[in-house]
Design a protein around this motif. Structure first.
Motif, PDB file in Angstrom:
ATOM      1  N   ARG A 130      37.954  41.277  44.059  1.00  0.00           N
ATOM      2  CA  ARG A 130      39.199  41.299  44.814  1.00  0.00           C
ATOM      3  C   ARG A 130      40.406  41.227  43.866  1.00  0.00           C
ATOM      4  N   GLN A 131      40.301  40.376  42.850  1.00  0.00           N
ATOM      5  CA  GLN A 131      41.394  40.283  41.875  1.00  0.00           C
ATOM      6  C   GLN A 131      41.582  41.581  41.107  1.00  0.00           C
ATOM      7  N   ILE A 132      40.477  42.251  40.782  1.00  0.00           N
ATOM      8  CA  ILE A 132      40.562  43.546  40.093  1.00  0.00           C
ATOM      9  C   ILE A 132      41.223  44.581  40.992  1.00  0.00           C
ATOM     10  N   GLU A 133      40.896  44.615  42.269  1.00  0.00           N
ATOM     11  CA  GLU A 133      41.480  45.553  43.218  1.00  0.00           C
ATOM     12  C   GLU A 133      43.008  45.314  43.344  1.00  0.00           C
ATOM     13  N   GLU A 134      43.404  44.043  43.292  1.00  0.00           N
ATOM     14  CA  GLU A 134      44.815  43.714  43.415  1.00  0.00           C
ATOM     15  C   GLU A 134      45.590  44.215  42.196  1.00  0.00           C
ATOM     16  N   LEU A 135      44.933  44.308  41.049  1.00  0.00           N
ATOM     17  CA  LEU A 135      45.605  44.766  39.824  1.00  0.00           C
ATOM     18  C   LEU A 135      45.790  46.282  39.805  1.00  0.00           C
ATOM     19  N   LYS A 136      45.105  47.050  40.574  1.00  0.00           N
ATOM     20  CA  LYS A 136      45.235  48.499  40.559  1.00  0.00           C
ATOM     21  C   LYS A 136      46.459  48.990  41.202  1.00  0.00           C
TER      22      LYS A 136
END
Length: 136
Positions: A130-136
């Protein structure tokens, strides 16, 4: 009819199925064997029996630095050795059962720990994704 535990019977022990454990210690020049029993609460029967075996003394010749000397030895009673052998034989199945039960409990605990760790790891991986998705 021949008993399976003749030495224990000779010592006056008859309720073999009630024996839970035993202890062996040395006091001065004697060995003390104490046998413990499973007893229900409120029972008037004793929870243990104590047997004292005197150590026999023998003088034997020993060679020490090329000289003849007499050395005093104390030996355990043959009756005590036989009684302990019979107690070990008597209590071995109970020990094996307890060991297998302990193993079963340890296995269940490890499986529970593994399931908990899998759940924690799953939650952590989802959080990282989820944190990776937020960074995109």
């Amino acid at each position: 009819m021949t008993s399976k535990y003749p030495t224990l019977e000779q010592m006056g022990i008859t309720s073999f199925d009630s024996i839970s454990r035993y202890s062996l210690r040395r006091e001065a020049r004697a060995d003390v064997l104490k046998i413990y029993y499973h007893r229900p609460s409120g029972s008037l029967l004793s929870r243990s029996k104590k047997f004292t075996f005197a150590r026999a003394k023998a003088k034997v010749a020993v060679e020490f630095q090329k000289t003849d000397a007499w050395h005093q030895l104390e030996d355990t009673s043959p009756l005590l050795r036989q009684a302990v052998a019979e107690l070990q034989q008597l209590l071995k199945p109970a020990t094996d059962t307890a060991t297998s039960e302990d193993t079963r409990n340890a296995k269940q605990q490890l499986l529970a720990d593994l399931e908990h760790m899998e759940a924690v790891m799953k939650d952590k991986l989802e959080e990282l994704r989820r944190q990776i998705e937020e960074l995109k």
